[in-house]
Design a protein around this motif. Structure first.
Motif, PDB file in Angstrom:
ATOM      1  N   ILE A 133       0.812  -1.218   0.000  1.00  0.00           N
ATOM      2  CA  ILE A 133       0.000   0.000   0.000  1.00  0.00           C
ATOM      3  C   ILE A 133       0.844   1.265   0.000  1.00  0.00           C
ATOM      4  N   GLY A 134       2.043   1.232   0.572  1.00  0.00           N
ATOM      5  CA  GLY A 134       2.957   2.349   0.442  1.00  0.00           C
ATOM      6  C   GLY A 134       2.558   3.634   1.125  1.00  0.00           C
ATOM      7  N   GLN A 135       1.767   3.582   2.195  1.00  0.00           N
ATOM      8  CA  GLN A 135       1.408   4.800   2.908  1.00  0.00           C
ATOM      9  C   GLN A 135       2.531   5.193   3.861  1.00  0.00           C
ATOM     10  N   GLY A 136       2.598   6.481   4.207  1.00  0.00           N
ATOM     11  CA  GLY A 136       3.638   6.951   5.089  1.00  0.00           C
ATOM     12  C   GLY A 136       3.099   7.785   6.230  1.00  0.00           C
ATOM     13  N   ASN A 137       3.989   8.125   7.173  1.00  0.00           N
ATOM     14  CA  ASN A 137       3.674   8.953   8.325  1.00  0.00           C
ATOM     15  C   ASN A 137       2.481   8.387   9.094  1.00  0.00           C
TER      16      ASN A 137
END
Length: 375
Positions: free
Chosen positions: A347-351
């Motif tokens: 999914i590559g989500q951050g923070n």
């Protein structure tokens, strides 16, 4: 700028017999703000054996970031509209291990190589100043925060209720809601959550750490081979031991929250004649769809990231017109092995959104055919 005070409008002040527009202090100033500081420790070794037939690169790292910017609550007597002031109080430590192992072999016109990489990363919050915690990403309809950060734990871990099956009869409901036995909202067929603080009811005080969005380890395997004018490459990548908070399940299985485009699993909802199911009754009590471990899934996967095959034309065929012509075919994301029910585990989500799947568009499978020409 966070180090300076700011003003905000939208306020009215009494002037004579009427009101006049005005402004007030929005954020407090902090002239002592500075850049964060990071202390890094890296211990590594690179070596090769038998004329680099076997190679290895091993590294241990430990990074400590201090003076991270956080918003601290300000006393009401300060008259600050935002209610917070920014200060350098946060501290986080990240450490892990990385390894790259390689093998190279040549026999006549055939050469091939293999490179395997493994990596781990663990973070821990060391300080939040005088903050007990701060909330991370939230559900879109105001049903609370999904992630949270506290000292001594990882950044933005998932925090919610802990499910314990489904109530099968009224006696099971009454055994949990001892502080309010007359309640009728929660009924047989609803999700049973653990009363962690033992106060005889289920509410936000029963939340606990339900998952960590950071993987146990990541890995990749790169295989390359050449035989005369032919070349081939295969690249596998993967993540193991990672948790994903799948908000798609909330949207598609939310019962009364959305009465259209529901998941087929709703057809297996609990009824007095369908007790052997993990799907609560429809539409069910509102607490069925609280932030909880019901929406946490194992996001581990192995993916064939790229595979290619190419052929370089013999220079005698080019008549000095081109220096090189290579014909190739390749494919990306052709195979993914996972138990994750969402569209894509990568999914590559951050923070604050790290590990939260909000219906991200999946990485497409693609096929490429091409010609590389060098003059």
């Amino acid at each position: 700028y966070l180090y300076s005070a700011s003003l905000t409008g939208g306020f009215e002040y009494p002037i004579g017999n009427g009101n006049g527009p005005g402004v007030t202090a929005n954020g407090g100033s902090n002239p002592d703000l500075k850049w964060e500081e990071t202390t890094m420790l890296n211990i590594g070794v690179d070596f090769g054996m038998f004329n680099n037939k076997f190679t290895a690169s091993l590294e241990y790292y430990q990074n400590k970031s201090d003076d991270l910017l956080l918003s601290l609550p300000a006393p009401l007597s300060n008259g600050i509209n935002a209610g917070t002031i920014t200060a350098n109080v946060g501290s986080v430590e990240t450490k892990g291990f990385e390894a790259v192992l390689g093998y190279n072999h040549t026999e006549g016109d055939f050469t091939w190589s293999a490179n395997l990489n493994l990596g781990t990363s663990v973070n821990e919050v060391l300080s939040l100043g005088n903050l007990e915690s701060f909330e991370g990403a939230a559900m879109k309809d105001g049903r609370g925060n999904i992630s949270r950060t506290v000292e001594g734990e990882s950044l933005f871990h998932f925090y919610g209720l802990v499910s314990d099956g489904i109530y099968q009869n009224q006696a099971e409901v009454d055994a949990v809601f001892t502080a309010n036995p007359a309640q009728t909202t929660v009924q047989p067929g609803d999700v049973r959550y653990k009363d962690l603080n033992g106060d005889g009811t289920i509410n936000s005080d029963d939340r606990a750490i339900i998952a960590n969005p950071y993987p146990d380890f990541t890995y990749g395997l790169n295989l390359s081979a050449n035989y005369k004018n032919w070349d081939a490459n295969l690249f596998l990548t993967g993540i193991q031991g990672v948790n994903i908070y799948n908000t798609n399940k909330y949207d598609l299985e939310g019962g009364a929250n959305r009465l259209f485009n529901g998941s087929p699993v709703l057809l297996d909802s609990w009824t007095p004649s369908n007790l052997s199911t993990t799907q609560p009754r429809f539409p069910g009590a509102p607490q069925n769809h609280s932030v909880s471990d019901r929406y946490v899934e194992d996001g581990s996967f192995t993916r064939l990231k790229n595979i290619s095959l190419g052929y370089t034309l013999d220079s005698k065929m080019l008549n000095n017109t081109f220096s090189k012509v290579r014909v190739y075919a390749s494919g990306q994301n052709l195979i993914t092995i996972t138990d994750y029910s969402g569209l894509d585990p990568e999914i590559g989500q951050g923070n604050q959104e790290f590990g939260i799947d909000r219906g991200n568009y999946p990485q497409p499978k693609s096929f490429l055919f091409g010609i590389q020409v060098s003059f």
